[in-house]
Design a protein around this motif. Structure first.
Motif, PDB file in Angstrom:
ATOM      1  N   ARG A  76       0.838  -1.202   0.000  1.00 47.13           N
ATOM      2  CA  ARG A  76       0.000   0.000   0.000  1.00 47.13           C
ATOM      3  C   ARG A  76       0.872   1.252   0.000  1.00 47.13           C
ATOM      4  O   ARG A  76       0.548   2.248  -0.664  1.00 47.13           O
ATOM      5  CB  ARG A  76      -0.923  -0.007   1.234  1.00 47.13           C
ATOM      6  CG  ARG A  76      -1.831   1.209   1.308  1.00 47.13           C
ATOM      7  CD  ARG A  76      -2.891   1.181   0.228  1.00 47.13           C
ATOM      8  NE  ARG A  76      -3.577   2.455   0.105  1.00 47.13           N
ATOM      9  CZ  ARG A  76      -3.279   3.393  -0.772  1.00 47.13           C
ATOM     10  NH1 ARG A  76      -2.274   3.224  -1.637  1.00 47.13           N
ATOM     11  NH2 ARG A  76      -3.963   4.520  -0.835  1.00 47.13           N
ATOM     12  N   ASP A  84      -0.427   7.583 -11.386  1.00 42.06           N
ATOM     13  CA  ASP A  84      -1.869   7.350 -11.511  1.00 42.06           C
ATOM     14  C   ASP A  84      -2.133   5.901 -11.895  1.00 42.06           C
ATOM     15  O   ASP A  84      -1.510   5.368 -12.821  1.00 42.06           O
ATOM     16  CB  ASP A  84      -2.468   8.274 -12.579  1.00 42.06           C
ATOM     17  CG  ASP A  84      -2.387   9.737 -12.178  1.00 42.06           C
ATOM     18  OD1 ASP A  84      -2.452  10.020 -10.975  1.00 42.06           O
ATOM     19  OD2 ASP A  84      -2.244  10.583 -13.087  1.00 42.06           O
ATOM     20  N   ARG A 128      -8.954  -4.189  -1.839  1.00 41.19           N
ATOM     21  CA  ARG A 128      -9.350  -2.904  -1.254  1.00 41.19           C
ATOM     22  C   ARG A 128      -8.225  -2.312  -0.405  1.00 41.19           C
ATOM     23  O   ARG A 128      -8.010  -1.101  -0.401  1.00 41.19           O
ATOM     24  CB  ARG A 128     -10.617  -3.070  -0.410  1.00 41.19           C
ATOM     25  CG  ARG A 128     -11.857  -3.443  -1.233  1.00 41.19           C
ATOM     26  CD  ARG A 128     -13.100  -3.647  -0.369  1.00 41.19           C
ATOM     27  NE  ARG A 128     -13.377  -2.485   0.452  1.00 41.19           N
ATOM     28  CZ  ARG A 128     -13.416  -2.520   1.782  1.00 41.19           C
ATOM     29  NH1 ARG A 128     -13.188  -3.661   2.443  1.00 41.19           N
ATOM     30  NH2 ARG A 128     -13.664  -1.428   2.466  1.00 41.19           N
ATOM     31  N   GLY A 132      -6.725   1.282  -1.931  1.00 44.44           N
ATOM     32  CA  GLY A 132      -7.150   2.422  -1.130  1.00 44.44           C
ATOM     33  C   GLY A 132      -8.318   3.188  -1.694  1.00 44.44           C
ATOM     34  O   GLY A 132      -8.503   4.374  -1.400  1.00 44.44           O
ATOM     35  N   SER A 133      -9.133   2.533  -2.517  1.00 44.99           N
ATOM     36  CA  SER A 133     -10.321   3.163  -3.097  1.00 44.99           C
ATOM     37  C   SER A 133     -11.422   2.116  -3.152  1.00 44.99           C
ATOM     38  O   SER A 133     -11.151   0.940  -3.427  1.00 44.99           O
ATOM     39  CB  SER A 133     -10.024   3.698  -4.499  1.00 44.99           C
ATOM     40  OG  SER A 133     -11.180   4.278  -5.088  1.00 44.99           O
ATOM     41  N   GLU A 134     -12.648   2.523  -2.889  1.00 46.49           N
ATOM     42  CA  GLU A 134     -13.750   1.565  -2.876  1.00 46.49           C
ATOM     43  C   GLU A 134     -14.155   1.164  -4.296  1.00 46.49           C
ATOM     44  O   GLU A 134     -13.994   1.924  -5.254  1.00 46.49           O
ATOM     45  CB  GLU A 134     -14.954   2.145  -2.141  1.00 46.49           C
ATOM     46  CG  GLU A 134     -14.722   2.377  -0.655  1.00 46.49           C
ATOM     47  CD  GLU A 134     -14.409   1.112   0.108  1.00 46.49           C
ATOM     48  OE1 GLU A 134     -14.787   0.011  -0.342  1.00 46.49           O
ATOM     49  OE2 GLU A 134     -13.783   1.214   1.171  1.00 46.49           O
ATOM     50  N   LEU A 161     -13.330   1.347  -9.766  1.00 45.21           N
ATOM     51  CA  LEU A 161     -13.173   1.982  -8.471  1.00 45.21           C
ATOM     52  C   LEU A 161     -13.848   3.348  -8.468  1.00 45.21           C
ATOM     53  O   LEU A 161     -14.137   3.916  -9.524  1.00 45.21           O
ATOM     54  CB  LEU A 161     -11.692   2.165  -8.136  1.00 45.21           C
ATOM     55  CG  LEU A 161     -10.796   0.925  -8.145  1.00 45.21           C
ATOM     56  CD1 LEU A 161      -9.373   1.321  -7.757  1.00 45.21           C
ATOM     57  CD2 LEU A 161     -11.329  -0.151  -7.211  1.00 45.21           C
ATOM     58  N   GLU A 162     -14.056   3.885  -7.285  1.00 43.29           N
ATOM     59  CA  GLU A 162     -14.628   5.226  -7.165  1.00 43.29           C
ATOM     60  C   GLU A 162     -13.714   6.287  -7.765  1.00 43.29           C
ATOM     61  O   GLU A 162     -14.178   7.348  -8.181  1.00 43.29           O
ATOM     62  CB  GLU A 162     -14.919   5.541  -5.696  1.00 43.29           C
ATOM     63  CG  GLU A 162     -16.087   4.752  -5.123  1.00 43.29           C
ATOM     64  CD  GLU A 162     -16.397   5.103  -3.684  1.00 43.29           C
ATOM     65  OE1 GLU A 162     -15.555   5.784  -3.040  1.00 43.29           O
ATOM     66  OE2 GLU A 162     -17.471   4.713  -3.196  1.00 43.29           O
ATOM     67  N   ASN A 163     -12.398   5.991  -7.843  1.00 41.50           N
ATOM     68  CA  ASN A 163     -11.476   6.956  -8.448  1.00 41.50           C
ATOM     69  C   ASN A 163     -11.428   6.859  -9.968  1.00 41.50           C
ATOM     70  O   ASN A 163     -10.667   7.572 -10.620  1.00 41.50           O
ATOM     71  CB  ASN A 163     -10.065   6.804  -7.863  1.00 41.50           C
ATOM     72  CG  ASN A 163      -9.409   5.469  -8.214  1.00 41.50           C
ATOM     73  OD1 ASN A 163      -9.862   4.741  -9.098  1.00 41.50           O
ATOM     74  ND2 ASN A 163      -8.331   5.140  -7.515  1.00 41.50           N
ATOM     75  N   CYS A 165     -10.523   4.202 -11.904  1.00 43.76           N
ATOM     76  CA  CYS A 165      -9.696   3.130 -12.449  1.00 43.76           C
ATOM     77  C   CYS A 165     -10.501   1.838 -12.560  1.00 43.76           C
ATOM     78  O   CYS A 165     -11.315   1.515 -11.692  1.00 43.76           O
ATOM     79  CB  CYS A 165      -8.469   2.913 -11.560  1.00 43.76           C
ATOM     80  SG  CYS A 165      -7.299   1.700 -12.213  1.00 43.76           S
TER      81      CYS A 165
END
Length: 282
Positions: A76, A84, A128, A132-134, A161-163, A165
């Motif tokens: 992590r 990115d 997860r 580090g993103s849901e 992911l929420e970001n 990706c």
């Protein structure tokens, strides 16, 4: 005082956990957190409604060792150096057959999703933890090929992911060539975690490739179970001294319920022929 439930209690463990918590006892519960998000939501509502009759709020922890494995903790940190995120791969080729001691567990076969849910929460927890993103949405196809296993026994899922990706999650419960890996490719490098053996020890090989083409390899033996139990004991001692103590977030029941939510969405998508499904937020 604390109680720890082993996997033999299976789909009755949420009910037992709540009884112990209501009696003021700290609980560390086996994974999966629940059979469904509905069960988890109901359980959390009951837990949060308990009156403040004790000098501390009983801790409800979930025994998810993947969040405590050094390979994931250190990887992590490496994620900060890959730029990115561009894409993610999670490949799981399991070895759940008659030689495995968990193969004949009756309660695992009663879950909707069978071993996909029971084993899968580990791999989702690792994913997860690493990114580090849901996970926001999934689109999946599952099949039942090995009739000795409960359905389904393999699943392929595209997730986002929420970001923003995207990635793929491919899981076969039983394979002739077992392999388990997580890989994240970024604009400046790549992080990969792969299960393996080094010098006779089972654990994870972590590979970090930087933008200058250098590759760093580190092996981390398994010790997540020991680490999660250490964290639980520490939390008990602190909670008994200080009623306002905040328990280790990696152990929280909510985190385990979120792992279940991802797999539940994948199974729901498969039942809808791969339709896009939103992962329920808990």
């Amino acid at each position: 005082m604390c109680w720890s439930f082993s996997q033999v209690v299976g789909n009755t463990q949420v009910e037992l956990s709540l009884k112990m918590l209501k009696a003021g006892k700290h609980v560390i519960q086996e994974k999966p957190a629940s059979e469904s998000t509905t069960e988890a939501e109901t359980a959390l509502s009951v837990y949060n409604s308990f009156p403040s009759q004790f000098p501390y709020k009983p801790i409800w922890a979930l025994a998810e060792n993947y969040r405590f494995e050094p390979a994931f903790v250190e990887s992590r940190k490496l994620m900060n150096d890959i730029g990115d995120m561009m894409n993610i791969q999670v490949i799981v080729e399991g070895s759940m057959n008659s030689s495995n001691p968990y193969f004949n567990s009756s309660w695992r076969r009663n879950f909707v999703g069978g071993f996909i849910l029971d084993m899968g929460v580990h791999f989702i927890a690792g994913l997860r933890m690493l990114v580090g993103s849901e996970i926001a949405t999934v689109s999946s196809i599952s099949r039942h090929v090995d009739k000795a296993l409960p359905p389904p026994d393999n699943i392929c899922s595209l997730f986002q992911l929420e970001n923003g990706c995207a990635g793929v999650f491919v899981f076969a419960v039983n394979s002739r060539s077992p392999k388990i890996l997580w890989r994240v490719d970024g604009t400046k490098g790549t992080v990969q975690i792969e299960r393996g053996i080094d010098s006779g020890k089972h654990g994870y090989q972590v590979l970090f490739s930087s933008e200058n083409a250098q590759c760093q390899k580190t092996f981390y033996p398994f010790c997540g179970v020991n680490e999660e139990l250490k964290a639980f004991v520490h939390d008990i001692l602190q909670a008994n001294k200080d009623g306002g103590h905040k328990a280790e977030p990696r152990s929280s029941y909510v985190e385990g319920a979120r792992d279940v939510a991802v797999l539940e969405a994948m199974l729901e998508s498969s039942a809808k022929q791969g339709a896009l499904v939103q992962v329920k937020k808990l």
